[in-house]
Scaffold this motif. Sequence first.
Motif, PDB file in Angstrom:
ATOM      1  N   PHE A   1       0.818  -1.379  -0.304  1.00 32.44           N
ATOM      2  CA  PHE A   1       0.341   0.060  -0.165  1.00 32.44           C
ATOM      3  C   PHE A   1       1.263   1.298   0.113  1.00 32.44           C
ATOM      4  CE2 PHE A   1      -2.635  -3.249   1.937  1.00 32.44           C
ATOM      5  CZ  PHE A   1      -4.343  -2.997   1.244  1.00 32.44           C
ATOM      6  N   VAL A   2       0.153   2.024  -0.973  1.00 40.47           N
ATOM      7  CA  VAL A   2       1.351   4.231  -0.886  1.00 40.47           C
ATOM      8  C   VAL A   2       0.371   4.541  -0.710  1.00 40.47           C
ATOM      9  CG1 VAL A   2       2.083   5.822  -1.791  1.00 40.47           C
ATOM     10  CG2 VAL A   2       2.765   2.887  -2.077  1.00 40.47           C
ATOM     11  N   HIS A   3       0.227   5.248   0.926  1.00 41.37           N
ATOM     12  CA  HIS A   3      -0.986   6.064   1.125  1.00 41.37           C
ATOM     13  C   HIS A   3      -0.255   7.597   1.296  1.00 41.37           C
ATOM     14  CE1 HIS A   3      -3.256   3.183   2.762  1.00 41.37           C
ATOM     15  NE2 HIS A   3      -2.572   2.654   3.393  1.00 41.37           N
ATOM     16  N   ILE A   4      -0.332   8.720   0.591  1.00 46.01           N
ATOM     17  CA  ILE A   4       0.060  10.145   0.731  1.00 46.01           C
ATOM     18  C   ILE A   4      -0.863  10.504   0.686  1.00 46.01           C
ATOM     19  CG2 ILE A   4       1.089  11.973  -1.065  1.00 46.01           C
ATOM     20  CD1 ILE A   4       1.313   9.819  -3.176  1.00 46.01           C
ATOM     21  N   LEU A   5      -0.702  11.530   2.886  1.00 42.35           N
ATOM     22  CA  LEU A   5      -1.114  12.367   2.789  1.00 42.35           C
ATOM     23  C   LEU A   5      -0.807  13.721   2.040  1.00 42.35           C
ATOM     24  CD1 LEU A   5      -2.965  14.244   5.050  1.00 42.35           C
ATOM     25  CD2 LEU A   5      -0.950  14.034   6.686  1.00 42.35           C
ATOM     26  N   THR A   6      -1.597  14.254   1.878  1.00 39.27           N
ATOM     27  CA  THR A   6      -1.732  15.618   0.514  1.00 39.27           C
ATOM     28  C   THR A   6      -1.823  17.171   1.719  1.00 39.27           C
ATOM     29  OG1 THR A   6      -3.935  15.251  -0.194  1.00 39.27           O
ATOM     30  CG2 THR A   6      -1.612  15.144  -1.700  1.00 39.27           C
TER      31      THR A   6
END
Length: 290
Positions: free
Chosen positions: A37-42
């Motif tokens: 999984f890749v989670h990007i908090l923008t």
Amino acid sequence: MDRLAALLSSFHLAASVFNAGPLCYSSRHPAQAGMGFVHILTHGSVHLGLADGTQRRFDEPVLILLAAGDAHRLEPGPQGTETLCGSFRFGAGNLCPIYRALPALLVIPLDRLSGMAGLLDLMQAEMREQRCGRQATLDRLCELLVIQLLRYLMDAGEVDSGLLAGLAHSRLTKALIAMHDRPAADWTLRGLATEAGMSRARFASVFRDTVGQPPAEYLAQYRLSLAKTLLRDGLPLDTIADRVGYSSPSALAKVFRRHTGHSPLEWRSADAEASPSGQETRGADRDIPD
């Protein structure tokens, strides 16, 4: 000299973005072997909960990579949260040497990923606009992001052992690429050391200390992983044996029995029965503590 070409060709990468925009509620992701999984908090903040009870909060733009196949939970912060979240899998799942080499958890502030700034900007622009082909575009960009992350891990020295550390080594990478490009070759310790431009003793020592296993063991494991992938693709045993460096189907079967307890065809049948889609899954998910 492409460090990833043969691996990406043999173990195909597929990614899917499942959240692009506001994260309005807690999202749970069950354990699944071979899935990353890749989670990007923008924007905003997010809480990450892992199956082992670990709790972390992030308040600045950050990329979170999870590649252990374990369950986890994301919970939005009180001031609103915007994320870009995707999953990825290599064609052989957790059999893939690249997947096995990834760190279980990696957190990278976005401002450290300057080399990916253009890609991240493109993903965020696509995320915020409802244009035709949006999902397919985000999925393809997510695949590219995973490849860029592999480059980052090798070039930035984020991993100090395993395959990616070996591929980052100026000499070992030559031997690893040779094995990946020509797994059927009759490799010897001397031949691999020659590829690396090192003495046999030095090569064996540095390879073991860096990759985490002796060269012969890595090669055998790589050949077996490749054979399992080709079995899943439905290739006949004589073709597989020839491609991965065994003199005959019976020689390949002997290795399979030693490592799996099954013949190749028994393994393929059991694998297909366990997961009709051809992707390995866990028998029981481990839940995430609240």
